[in-house]
Write a protein that holds these residues in place. Structure first.
Motif, PDB file in Angstrom:
ATOM      1  N   UNK A 190      41.393  34.574  43.685  1.00  0.00           N
ATOM      2  CA  UNK A 190      42.163  35.814  43.513  1.00  0.00           C
ATOM      3  C   UNK A 190      42.421  36.095  42.040  1.00  0.00           C
ATOM      4  N   UNK A 191      42.485  37.334  41.607  1.00  0.00           N
ATOM      5  CA  UNK A 191      42.217  38.565  42.342  1.00  0.00           C
ATOM      6  C   UNK A 191      40.716  38.801  42.477  1.00  0.00           C
ATOM      7  N   UNK A 192      40.340  39.808  43.239  1.00  0.00           N
ATOM      8  CA  UNK A 192      38.943  40.226  43.336  1.00  0.00           C
ATOM      9  C   UNK A 192      38.829  41.517  42.520  1.00  0.00           C
ATOM     10  N   UNK A 193      39.230  42.645  43.121  1.00  0.00           N
ATOM     11  CA  UNK A 193      39.220  43.895  42.366  1.00  0.00           C
ATOM     12  C   UNK A 193      40.218  43.774  41.227  1.00  0.00           C
ATOM     13  N   UNK A 194      39.798  44.153  40.034  1.00  0.00           N
ATOM     14  CA  UNK A 194      40.666  44.037  38.865  1.00  0.00           C
ATOM     15  C   UNK A 194      40.593  42.681  38.182  1.00  0.00           C
ATOM     16  N   UNK A 195      39.781  41.779  38.682  1.00  0.00           N
ATOM     17  CA  UNK A 195      39.591  40.468  38.045  1.00  0.00           C
ATOM     18  C   UNK A 195      38.977  40.723  36.677  1.00  0.00           C
ATOM     19  N   UNK A 196      39.604  40.176  35.637  1.00  0.00           N
ATOM     20  CA  UNK A 196      39.197  40.473  34.267  1.00  0.00           C
ATOM     21  C   UNK A 196      38.695  39.222  33.546  1.00  0.00           C
ATOM     22  N   UNK A 197      37.693  39.449  32.710  1.00  0.00           N
ATOM     23  CA  UNK A 197      37.078  38.384  31.920  1.00  0.00           C
ATOM     24  C   UNK A 197      37.162  38.741  30.442  1.00  0.00           C
ATOM     25  N   UNK A 198      37.590  37.780  29.653  1.00  0.00           N
ATOM     26  CA  UNK A 198      37.579  37.910  28.202  1.00  0.00           C
ATOM     27  C   UNK A 198      36.694  36.786  27.676  1.00  0.00           C
TER      28      UNK A 198
END
Length: 163
Positions: free
Chosen positions: A21-29
């Motif tokens: 979690x999350x799926x939608x809105x999962x962010x990567x930097x």
């Protein structure tokens, strides 16, 4: 960066993020060190702006977003310029970002490979990168295939989805 080496990748989950979690809105930097060739991946509900070098601006940010059909896509962005660089410098930055994008995406996909165990349908989701620039010739969107293609390149096992 250039060649992806999984041993040079550090992954950090930003709480309360998990590999599920999350799926939608999962962010990567994704950031890196030019000196050590290490990649640093932060995964969370938010981007890790503190890890970004404001002078270099060579990070890759990506997020799982729904398209107009309700399907999830991995949408990324790479900062070429915002007017602070000459066109010559912007051209150089654009070429470097394009050259290194496959390595960066390898880091993002491989670093979150446990996520795909929970959501195997996402291994076939499209990946798009937006190159951000004030110069029209560098402001573009590029298609980079799917996570499956990156996992196939990196993991030499019959079953990709189990790290």
């Amino acid at each position: 960066m250039s060649v992806f080496n999984p041993q040079k990748l550090s992954v950090k989950l930003i709480p309360p993020t998990t590999f599920a979690q999350p799926v939608e809105g999962r962010k990567y930097t994704l950031t890196h060190s030019d000196i050590t060739a290490e990649l640093f991946l932060d995964i969370g509900y938010v981007y890790n702006y503190k890890s970004i070098n404001p002078k270099m601006r060579d990070e890759v940010l990506a997020e799982w977003k729904k398209d107009s059909h309700g399907c999830l896509n991995l949408i990324g962005k790479a900062y070429v310029d915002g007017g602070e660089f000459s066109q010559i410098v912007a051209d150089t930055r654009f070429k470097i970002l394009k050259k290194e994008m496959v390595t960066a995406l390898n880091g993002i996909v491989y670093g979150d490979r446990q996520f795909y165990v929970h959501y195997p349908f996402l291994v076939d989701a499209p990946i798009f990168i937006h190159y951000l620039s004030i110069y029209p010739q560098y402001r573009q969107v590029a298609f980079y295939g799917t996570p499956r293609q990156f996992l196939n390149q990196t993991i030499k096992q019959p079953d990709l989805l189990h790290p």
